[in-house]
Design a protein around this motif. Structure first.
Motif, PDB file in Angstrom:
ATOM      1  N   ALA A   1      -3.398  -4.234  -4.767  1.00 44.29           N
ATOM      2  CA  ALA A   1      -4.021  -5.551  -4.960  1.00 44.29           C
ATOM      3  C   ALA A   1      -3.456  -6.237  -6.195  1.00 44.29           C
ATOM      4  CB  ALA A   1      -5.540  -5.395  -5.078  1.00 44.29           C
ATOM      5  N   ARG A   2      -3.309  -5.492  -7.276  1.00 45.95           N
ATOM      6  CA  ARG A   2      -2.735  -6.083  -8.497  1.00 45.95           C
ATOM      7  C   ARG A   2      -1.308  -6.556  -8.260  1.00 45.95           C
ATOM      8  NH1 ARG A   2      -5.004  -1.637 -12.753  1.00 45.95           N
ATOM      9  NH2 ARG A   2      -7.085  -2.530 -12.957  1.00 45.95           N
TER      10      ARG A   2
ATOM     11  N   ASN B   1      -2.951   3.496  -3.116  1.00 44.17           N
ATOM     12  CA  ASN B   1      -3.881   3.043  -4.152  1.00 44.17           C
ATOM     13  C   ASN B   1      -4.160   1.553  -3.939  1.00 44.17           C
ATOM     14  OD1 ASN B   1      -4.904   1.936  -6.621  1.00 44.17           O
ATOM     15  ND2 ASN B   1      -4.235   3.801  -7.670  1.00 44.17           N
ATOM     16  N   LYS B   2      -5.357   1.243  -3.450  1.00 44.06           N
ATOM     17  CA  LYS B   2      -5.695  -0.139  -3.111  1.00 44.06           C
ATOM     18  C   LYS B   2      -5.743  -1.049  -4.327  1.00 44.06           C
ATOM     19  CE  LYS B   2      -7.407   1.994   0.730  1.00 44.06           C
ATOM     20  NZ  LYS B   2      -7.173   3.417   0.810  1.00 44.06           N
ATOM     21  N   LEU B   3      -6.260  -0.554  -5.442  1.00 49.78           N
ATOM     22  CA  LEU B   3      -6.340  -1.375  -6.654  1.00 49.78           C
ATOM     23  C   LEU B   3      -4.943  -1.742  -7.151  1.00 49.78           C
ATOM     24  CD1 LEU B   3      -8.066  -2.717  -8.801  1.00 49.78           C
ATOM     25  CD2 LEU B   3      -8.088  -0.544 -10.054  1.00 49.78           C
TER      26      LEU B   3
ATOM     27  N   SER C   1      -7.533  -9.638  -4.725  1.00 49.78           N
ATOM     28  CA  SER C   1      -8.608  -8.717  -5.114  1.00 49.78           C
ATOM     29  C   SER C   1      -8.583  -7.454  -4.249  1.00 49.78           C
ATOM     30  CB  SER C   1      -9.968  -9.400  -4.987  1.00 49.78           C
ATOM     31  OG  SER C   1     -10.304  -9.555  -3.626  1.00 49.78           O
ATOM     32  N   ARG C   2      -9.167  -6.406  -4.770  1.00 50.63           N
ATOM     33  CA  ARG C   2      -9.279  -5.163  -4.018  1.00 50.63           C
ATOM     34  C   ARG C   2     -10.154  -5.382  -2.776  1.00 50.63           C
ATOM     35  NH1 ARG C   2     -12.256   0.144  -5.074  1.00 50.63           N
ATOM     36  NH2 ARG C   2     -13.558  -1.218  -6.323  1.00 50.63           N
ATOM     37  N   THR C   3     -11.161  -6.236  -2.897  1.00 45.93           N
ATOM     38  CA  THR C   3     -12.011  -6.572  -1.759  1.00 45.93           C
ATOM     39  C   THR C   3     -11.186  -7.210  -0.646  1.00 45.93           C
ATOM     40  OG1 THR C   3     -13.860  -6.940  -3.260  1.00 45.93           O
ATOM     41  CG2 THR C   3     -14.076  -7.857  -1.048  1.00 45.93           C
ATOM     42  N   THR C   4     -10.243  -8.057  -1.013  1.00 49.23           N
ATOM     43  CA  THR C   4      -9.375  -8.694  -0.026  1.00 49.23           C
ATOM     44  C   THR C   4      -8.503  -7.652   0.668  1.00 49.23           C
ATOM     45  OG1 THR C   4      -9.374 -10.772  -1.252  1.00 49.23           O
ATOM     46  CG2 THR C   4      -7.570 -10.437   0.318  1.00 49.23           C
ATOM     47  N   ILE C   5      -8.017  -6.674  -0.099  1.00 44.62           N
ATOM     48  CA  ILE C   5      -7.220  -5.592   0.495  1.00 44.62           C
ATOM     49  C   ILE C   5      -8.035  -4.887   1.584  1.00 44.62           C
ATOM     50  CG2 ILE C   5      -6.305  -3.258   0.063  1.00 44.62           C
ATOM     51  CD1 ILE C   5      -4.305  -4.917  -1.106  1.00 44.62           C
ATOM     52  N   TYR C   6      -9.262  -4.508   1.256  1.00 47.34           N
ATOM     53  CA  TYR C   6     -10.112  -3.805   2.231  1.00 47.34           C
ATOM     54  C   TYR C   6     -10.391  -4.694   3.452  1.00 47.34           C
ATOM     55  CZ  TYR C   6     -11.037   0.222  -0.743  1.00 47.34           C
ATOM     56  OH  TYR C   6     -10.902   1.366  -1.479  1.00 47.34           O
TER      57      TYR C   6
ATOM     58  N   LEU D   1       0.828  -1.216   0.000  1.00 47.29           N
ATOM     59  CA  LEU D   1       0.000   0.000   0.000  1.00 47.29           C
ATOM     60  C   LEU D   1       0.861   1.264   0.000  1.00 47.29           C
ATOM     61  CD1 LEU D   1      -2.734  -1.244   2.463  1.00 47.29           C
ATOM     62  CD2 LEU D   1      -3.155  -0.431   0.120  1.00 47.29           C
TER      63      LEU D   1
END
Length: 181
Positions: free
Chosen positions: A156-157, A151-153, A162-167, A145
């Motif tokens: 995550a990449r 930038n979460k996206l 996934s971005r959901t997993t990051i959150y 991060l």
């Protein structure tokens, strides 16, 4: 002073007496309240209990300034550094704070320590002890991060999740990052 081995107490007491006779102020620290050996007790005129750093967070700005002055080089902290420092529990007290600041100062790119210069543990406000695996996961996530400037996206990449997993992981570990401004 409570960690002076019994066989060294006489030599330490003699060295302290010599220093005091020369006008030197002598200060000692104890980990356990009744831990001062009797042979060293006469070397100290007063005792002062100092609460753990986590109980005196109002002292944090002054401590940070003082500790950074010791590092030399005119290093200072950006304002967004203090909130993560205040959230952390500081199990190692001032010694740990000093180590964190000196490492951050050594790794900085400018004269100013930024929130991204702090270790990953300070970006997390977890309420429980983490396993070695969880610490590694949290630190990897925080580092990704920070490298992605929040930038979460993108993070995550880079982590192939996934971005959901990051959150979800950010919530689970209590990860907070400075807002981009």
């Amino acid at each position: 002073m409570d960690e002076v081995p019994p066989e060294d107490e006489a030599a330490v007491a003699e060295a302290l007496d010599t220093a005091v006779a020369r006008g030197t102020w002598v200060v000692g620290t104890l980990r356990r309240a009744p831990g001062l050996p009797e042979s060293l007790r006469h070397c100290f005129l007063e005792a002062a209990a100092v609460p753990a750093l986590r109980h005196r967070l109002t002292d944090l700005p002054a401590l940070v300034d003082c500790l950074l002055q010791r590092t030399g080089g005119g290093v200072e902290c950006a304002p967004e550094v203090l909130p993560p420092l205040r959230r952390y529990d500081w199990p190692g007290n001032v010694r740990e704070l000093s180590l964190v600041l000196s490492r951050a100062a050594a790794a900085r790119r400018t004269y100013r320590i930024e929130a991204g210069d702090l270790p990953p543990a300070l970006h997390s406000a977890g309420g429980r002890s983490l396993s070695v695996w969880e610490v590694s996961e949290r630190d990897t996530l925080v580092q990704a991060l920070l490298e992605a400037d929040g930038n979460k996206l993108l993070a995550a990449r880079r982590l192939d999740i996934s971005r959901t997993t990051i959150y979800r992981k950010m919530r689970a570990y209590g990860i907070t990052l400075p807002t981009r401004g």
